[in-house]
Motif scaffolding. Structure first.
Motif, PDB file in Angstrom:
ATOM      1  N   VAL A  36       0.841  -1.202   0.000  1.00  0.00           N
ATOM      2  CA  VAL A  36       0.000   0.000   0.000  1.00  0.00           C
ATOM      3  C   VAL A  36       0.872   1.246   0.000  1.00  0.00           C
ATOM      4  N   ALA A  37       1.910   1.239   0.861  1.00  0.00           N
ATOM      5  CA  ALA A  37       2.796   2.405   0.946  1.00  0.00           C
ATOM      6  C   ALA A  37       3.532   2.649  -0.372  1.00  0.00           C
ATOM      7  N   LEU A  38       3.974   1.588  -1.030  1.00  0.00           N
ATOM      8  CA  LEU A  38       4.716   1.733  -2.282  1.00  0.00           C
ATOM      9  C   LEU A  38       3.823   2.254  -3.406  1.00  0.00           C
ATOM     10  N   VAL A  39       2.614   1.709  -3.499  1.00  0.00           N
ATOM     11  CA  VAL A  39       1.693   2.181  -4.539  1.00  0.00           C
ATOM     12  C   VAL A  39       1.331   3.640  -4.284  1.00  0.00           C
ATOM     13  N   LEU A  40       1.102   3.974  -3.013  1.00  0.00           N
ATOM     14  CA  LEU A  40       0.807   5.364  -2.669  1.00  0.00           C
ATOM     15  C   LEU A  40       1.966   6.278  -3.048  1.00  0.00           C
ATOM     16  N   ARG A  41       3.198   5.818  -2.792  1.00  0.00           N
ATOM     17  CA  ARG A  41       4.381   6.616  -3.076  1.00  0.00           C
ATOM     18  C   ARG A  41       4.546   6.851  -4.579  1.00  0.00           C
ATOM     19  N   SER A  42       4.050   5.912  -5.391  1.00  0.00           N
ATOM     20  CA  SER A  42       4.176   6.057  -6.846  1.00  0.00           C
ATOM     21  C   SER A  42       3.166   7.047  -7.418  1.00  0.00           C
ATOM     22  N   MET A  43       2.136   7.359  -6.635  1.00  0.00           N
ATOM     23  CA  MET A  43       1.102   8.281  -7.103  1.00  0.00           C
ATOM     24  C   MET A  43       1.628   9.710  -7.137  1.00  0.00           C
ATOM     25  N   LYS A  44       1.137  10.484  -8.087  1.00  0.00           N
ATOM     26  CA  LYS A  44       1.427  11.914  -8.095  1.00  0.00           C
ATOM     27  C   LYS A  44       0.590  12.593  -7.020  1.00  0.00           C
ATOM     28  N   ARG A  45       1.035  13.730  -6.566  1.00  0.00           N
ATOM     29  CA  ARG A  45       0.280  14.501  -5.584  1.00  0.00           C
ATOM     30  C   ARG A  45      -0.944  15.121  -6.244  1.00  0.00           C
ATOM     31  N   ALA A  46      -2.068  15.074  -5.539  1.00  0.00           N
ATOM     32  CA  ALA A  46      -3.238  15.811  -6.002  1.00  0.00           C
ATOM     33  C   ALA A  46      -2.998  17.298  -5.751  1.00  0.00           C
ATOM     34  N   VAL A  47      -3.410  18.140  -6.674  1.00  0.00           N
ATOM     35  CA  VAL A  47      -3.183  19.578  -6.569  1.00  0.00           C
ATOM     36  C   VAL A  47      -4.465  20.316  -6.926  1.00  0.00           C
ATOM     37  N   TYR A  48      -4.465  21.606  -6.637  1.00  0.00           N
ATOM     38  CA  TYR A  48      -5.582  22.459  -7.035  1.00  0.00           C
ATOM     39  C   TYR A  48      -5.266  23.103  -8.376  1.00  0.00           C
ATOM     40  N   SER A  49      -6.297  23.250  -9.189  1.00  0.00           N
ATOM     41  CA  SER A  49      -6.087  23.770 -10.540  1.00  0.00           C
ATOM     42  C   SER A  49      -7.359  24.449 -11.037  1.00  0.00           C
ATOM     43  N   PRO A  50      -7.226  25.482 -11.881  1.00  0.00           N
ATOM     44  CA  PRO A  50      -8.414  26.081 -12.497  1.00  0.00           C
ATOM     45  C   PRO A  50      -8.998  25.208 -13.604  1.00  0.00           C
TER      46      PRO A  50
END
Length: 706
Positions: free
Chosen positions: A496-510
């Motif tokens: 779980v930690a490794l898959v999470l680490r591979s994810m990009k960060r969610a960000v705010y965007s217009p």
């Protein structure tokens, strides 16, 4: 005749620029448009962690074999810092040491290796050993030290609060509101009659309730549930239930460019530390007018979600409303109702029998819808990470006494799924009308980040080779399958930690570019405007869509891009501060555990040792020199540390027994050593001596010859 030099000037060479990230060991990295560069400690040129710097790549032949990433063993192009373009640290926090005629401030942040020299005569009142904040007046160079002026004495190491004060100061978190902001908040009023006159719907007769953690101080979201008849003309076709999500109407009290708005805009988020909350809004709003407390009228932004028998949203309706919450439930109370425990009445003191009977209908129904929603999201490719949230429990004096581990329950799932539905509905409303907004965007993971997972997955027998290609392609169904296959196994937490680490960060965007993790085409944050500025922006845009654009609408819209970037950055700062505060108190708690034995999970391998995590989520290092005298080689691809002589291997996900040797609260670091195998021998039995082993071997050889 001598040849003249050409009069045209050469175009100056453009050097890459980027933010410097310094490691505690002294070296650093700079991410630029041309890639990431390794900066040796000797080439820092007085730059601090976080500074925007200009670099010059070092010749490849001059750096070959000299600089390597010490954690992974991978090599990056080396560079030197040419200049500091922008400083981010004008104020530092550290310990004051008297060294006449100076007072030397040693930075608390270990990534800043420069002491700050102040004149003792200018700060004679500061005692030796005090924790202070210092304003830098000149930066370090090759020939001179950094100098500064002591701004404030924060306390001493033995003060329970000073450790968290240090974290607050190091992250530059604002703790005081402007006088104008406080004055504006104190004058705010509910105004029920004016709300109704302005078009707010009166929902005070609807059965509404809140569900929050037991220690929650503000309640910015409430729920309601009703069975509806889809054959009725006023109800969307196919709907069998109406779920109401009611969110505090913060935008009414915080108009654009007001004093409160300017304070909230800079903070962008509330910060939840181990011993305190630094709110985004003044307490008059966050804990009073915008808090959906029981039996009090409150302004809200409401989204009604009409649900069919399979849990699908067939329609939604958004509008401002007046509500009155009938009950405040904790997650434990909600779970009791979901479990159908009708005997546990004592846990609902203060809630009337009639209210409790209605809750017994609403809560289980909402939980069933939440379960349906989770299944639907999985079917469309959503990922569900079963993570553990650790929270250090403090006593009244601020001393750590325990660690609370929170896992997802049916009650937390009920609230989470309701909020996800509302966030998606708000995003669809804005994007469907091509209206400006601020969205929560989560991009698909890159192939480079996923490629590093395959060698680790291949180490486990349950991983099917047919999953390799889809995992590398970022197929959410393949990633979900990996999580499913590892479930219930010792290595599941690591996977779980490794898959999470591979994810990009969610960000705010217009831009409405979708949310990969939730498999949502349109997603925003609408449900927490008390503590998140983007939610406040979304509320304002929704009101503009519903009631018309105000005088400052164009100004608000033009600021959305930088506000999105700023909010994303401040979110990361708040997360780091929160994590640092938890780690600080966790290390303090572990001080009493030095010398004790624990079962641990290897969560990282490096050339200098193993990183391990305890069941209470505390993490620390097993230094390489404590593993034995032999040479250990790092396989950075498979994340394995292997002994050259014994061939013993330590890999990610492996369980080991360790003993805690050091708990250093100043550095917030734990150090462990592995438990020697001989410690596992039954009590009372001694390790056989070598002469006894030799005697037994001679005896056996004699029997063999006979």
């Amino acid at each position: 005749m001598a040849r003249k030099k050409p009069s045209t000037r050469r175009k100056p060479r453009s050097n890459p620029r980027g933010r410097l990230s310094v490691r505690p060991e002294g070296y650093g990295f700079v991410s630029t448009a041309e890639g990431e560069f390794f900066i040796p400690e000797s080439r820092m040129r007085g730059a601090f962690d976080g500074d925007l710097v200009e670099i010059s790549p070092l010749p490849a032949e001059a750096t070959r074999g000299r600089f390597a990433h010490r954690e992974t063993g991978s090599r990056k192009r080396a560079a030197r810092i040419v200049s500091v373009v922008e400083r981010v640290h004008d104020i530092l926090v550290g310990r004051y040491e008297v060294a006449e005629p100076f007072g030397v401030v040693v930075p608390e942040d270990r990534r800043i290796p420069y002491d700050i020299f102040t004149l003792r005569s200018e700060s004679a009142h500061v005692p030796d050993g005090a924790v202070v904040s210092v304003r830098i007046t000149s930066w370090p160079t090759r020939h001179s030290a950094a100098t500064g002026v002591v701004e404030q004495v924060l306390g001493f190491d033995d003060d329970e609060r000073v450790m968290i004060d240090l974290i607050v100061a190091s992250h530059k978190l604002e703790t005081e509101f402007s006088e104008a902001s406080l004055a504006q908040a104190s004058q705010a009023e509910l105004g029920e009659d004016s709300a109704l006159a302005d078009g707010y719907r009166d929902l005070r007769s609807r059965f509404v309730f809140t569900v929050d953690p037991a220690d929650a101080r503000d309640f910015d979201d409430a729920l309601s549930f009703e069975v509806v008849d889809g054959s009725h003309s006023a109800v969307p076709r196919g709907a069998v239930a109406r779920v109401g999500v009611h969110i505090a109407d913060v935008s009414h009290y915080v108009p654009w460019a007001s004093s409160i708005d300017l304070d909230a805009r800079r903070r962008a988020t509330s910060v939840y530390l181990v011993d305190r909350v630094i709110p985004m809004l003044p307490e008059r709003l966050s804990n009073d007018l915008c808090s959906l407390r029981p039996d009090e009228d409150r302004r809200c932004m409401t989204i009604d979600l009409f649900i069919d028998a399979r849990g699908r949203v067939v329609s939604s309706d958004a509008y401002p409303a007046l509500i009155r919450s009938r009950a405040r439930l904790t997650y434990d109370q909600a779970q009791t109702l979901i479990d159908g425990d009708r005997e546990n009445v004592a846990g609902f003191s203060g809630i009337s029998g009639d209210t409790l009977d209605r809750l017994r209908v609403c809560i289980p129904a909402l939980s069933r819808i939440a379960q349906q929603r989770a299944v639907l999201r999985t079917e469309r490719g959503g990922l569900d990470f079963d993570t553990v949230e650790a929270s250090v429990v403090l006593d009244d004096e601020g001393c750590p006494i325990d660690v609370s581990l929170r896992r997802k329950t049916a009650a937390t799932q009920m609230v989470e799924e309701s909020m996800i539905m509302a966030n998606e509905a708000a995003a669809r409303l804005l994007s469907g009308h091509a209206f400006p907004g601020m969205y929560r965007v989560h991009e698909k993971p890159s192939a480079d980040d996923l490629e590093g997972l395959l060698p680790i997955f291949q180490e486990f027998p349950w991983f099917d080779a047919s999953l390799e290609a889809p995992v590398l392609a970022g197929d959410p169904f393949a990633l979900a399958r990996v999580l499913e296959l590892s479930d219930g196994r010792p290595e599941h937490e690591l996977i779980v930690a490794l898959v999470l680490r591979s994810m990009k960060r969610a960000v705010y965007s217009p831009a409405c570019d979708g949310h990969f993790g939730l498999a949502s085409e349109a997603y925003t944050h609408f449900t927490s405007p008390i503590r998140r500025y983007p939610d406040l922006v979304v509320h304002r845009m929704m009101k503009a869509l519903l009631f018309g654009r105000g005088e400052r609408f164009d100004q608000e819209v033009s600021n959305i891009p930088w506000l999105a970037e700023h909010s994303s950055r401040m979110e990361r700062t708040a997360e780091r501060a929160s994590r640092d505060s938890q780690e600080a108190k966790l290390v303090e708690l572990m001080e009493s555990q030095v010398g004790k034995r624990f079962s641990a999970l290897i969560v990282g391998v490096a050339t200098y040792g193993l990183f391990v995590r305890l069941p209470n989520t505390a993490e620390g290092l097993v230094p390489i020199d404590s593993l034995g005298r032999e040479y250990f080689a790092l396989d950075p691809v498979r994340h394995v540390l292997a002994g050259q002589d014994t061939a013993v291997k330590y890999r990610l996900g492996q369980r080991v027994d360790v003993v805690l040797t050091v708990a250093d609260r100043q550095t917030r670091k734990l150090t462990f050593k592995l438990v020697p195998v001989e410690q596992d021998r039954p009590k009372g039995r001694k390790k056989p001596r070598q002469r006894d082993i030799d005697r037994a071997l001679r005896h056996q050889q004699g029997l063999d010859r006979g």
